[in-house]
Design an enzyme around this catalytic site. Structure first.
Site, PDB file in Angstrom:
ATOM      1  N   HIS A  30      -2.200   7.474   7.202  1.00  0.00           N
ATOM      2  CA  HIS A  30      -1.220   8.305   6.499  1.00  0.00           C
ATOM      3  C   HIS A  30      -1.853   9.616   6.045  1.00  0.00           C
ATOM      4  CE1 HIS A  30       2.599   6.303   6.149  1.00  0.00           C
ATOM      5  NE2 HIS A  30       2.084   5.177   5.680  1.00  0.00           N
TER       6      HIS A  30
ATOM      7  N   HIS B  45      -4.065   1.547   7.935  1.00  0.00           N
ATOM      8  CA  HIS B  45      -2.721   2.135   7.863  1.00  0.00           C
ATOM      9  C   HIS B  45      -2.684   3.266   6.828  1.00  0.00           C
ATOM     10  CE1 HIS B  45       1.852   1.495   7.809  1.00  0.00           C
ATOM     11  NE2 HIS B  45       1.653   2.227   6.736  1.00  0.00           N
ATOM     12  N   GLU B  46      -3.283   3.024   5.653  1.00  0.00           N
ATOM     13  CA  GLU B  46      -3.248   4.044   4.585  1.00  0.00           C
ATOM     14  C   GLU B  46      -4.122   5.255   4.934  1.00  0.00           C
ATOM     15  OE1 GLU B  46      -0.867   3.704   2.631  1.00  0.00           O
ATOM     16  OE2 GLU B  46      -0.535   1.591   3.071  1.00  0.00           O
TER      17      GLU B  46
ATOM     18  N   GLY C 211       0.849  -1.187   0.000  1.00  0.00           N
ATOM     19  CA  GLY C 211       0.000   0.000   0.000  1.00  0.00           C
ATOM     20  C   GLY C 211       0.883   1.234   0.000  1.00  0.00           C
TER      21      GLY C 211
ATOM     22  N   GLN D 146       3.403   9.829   0.845  1.00  0.00           N
ATOM     23  CA  GLN D 146       4.652   9.057   0.845  1.00  0.00           C
ATOM     24  C   GLN D 146       5.465   9.288  -0.426  1.00  0.00           C
ATOM     25  OE1 GLN D 146       2.675   5.142   2.084  1.00  0.00           O
ATOM     26  NE2 GLN D 146       4.636   5.071   3.148  1.00  0.00           N
TER      27      GLN D 146
ATOM     28  N   CYS E  33       6.230  -0.148   7.125  1.00  0.00           N
ATOM     29  CA  CYS E  33       5.848   1.020   6.343  1.00  0.00           C
ATOM     30  C   CYS E  33       7.018   1.404   5.456  1.00  0.00           C
ATOM     31  CB  CYS E  33       5.508   2.169   7.295  1.00  0.00           C
ATOM     32  SG  CYS E  33       5.038   3.683   6.444  1.00  0.00           S
ATOM     33  N   LEU E  34       6.739   1.740   4.197  1.00  0.00           N
ATOM     34  CA  LEU E  34       7.813   2.099   3.265  1.00  0.00           C
ATOM     35  C   LEU E  34       8.528   3.378   3.699  1.00  0.00           C
ATOM     36  CD1 LEU E  34       6.080   1.258  -0.143  1.00  0.00           C
ATOM     37  CD2 LEU E  34       7.749  -0.123   1.128  1.00  0.00           C
TER      38      LEU E  34
HETATM   39 ZN    ZN Z   1       2.948   3.361   5.605  1.00  0.00          ZN
END
Ligand code: ZN
Length: 179
Positions: free
Chosen positions: A150, A146-147, A56, A61, A104-105
């Site tokens: 963000h 999670h998204e 995701g 991000q 998380c990226l």
């Molecule tokens: Zn993330």
């Protein structure tokens, strides 16, 4: 996105913003213009997510403070969920609160146990302006929460407290990108 096209195939891989970048820690703006520019952003986000092997990715991000996320994520039954949501609203988060490993990226290489509901529903729009409703369970429900976090300027570390928070903070300080 044109039907039949592979998401991200025409996209550019963009640099991913890291924890501490202000764009990750402030709420994103609602999308008001649907058109080629938004379509291109979603394509770029898919390309970036796949290049980073994520499940995701939220627009902040890749440095864009807009309410959009993309996903290609399995649930606990290994069913694949693939899509994007513009101006998503988490309309329900329900079921059992489960602590599970989450990464998380924007915090590369790290993982922590985060509590999430195992059922979630997100409503929003596609890049074409059509309404979309995305229900998820298990790991995919975790991804949806999670998204959405963000886009509200929250990262998973914000959910941690006590020793879990201390441990992750220490790891961040030691990470090549942290400190
Ligand atoms: Zn993330």
């Amino acid at each position: 996105m044109r039907s039949g096209s592979i998401p991200g195939a025409r996209g550019r891989v963009l640099p991913i913003t890291l924890l501490g970048d202000p764009v990750l820690h402030a709420p994103c703006e609602e999308v008001t213009e649907f058109g080629p520019e938004l379509e291109r952003l979603v394509e770029d986000m898919f390309a970036t997510m796949y290049a980073a092997r994520g499940v995701g990715l939220a627009a902040n991000q890749v440095g864009r403070a807009l309410r959009v996320f993309v996903y290609d994520c399995p649930d606990d039954e290994d069913e694949r969920h693939l899509g994007h949501v513009v101006n998503p609203r988490l309309v329900s988060a329900d079921g059992i609160l489960l602590r599970g490993p989450e990464g998380c990226l924007s915090l590369p290489g790290l993982e922590a146990g985060v509590e999430r509901y195992d059922e979630a529903v997100v409503e929003g729009y596609t890049v074409d302006g059509d309404r979309v409703r995305v229900p998820g369970t298990g790991f995919f429900a975790r991804c949806l929460q999670h998204e959405c976090d963000h886009l509200d300027g929250r990262v998973y570390v914000d959910h941690l407290s006590g020793w879990r928070r201390s441990v992750v903070r220490r790891k961040i300080a030691k990470a090549p990108w942290g400190g």
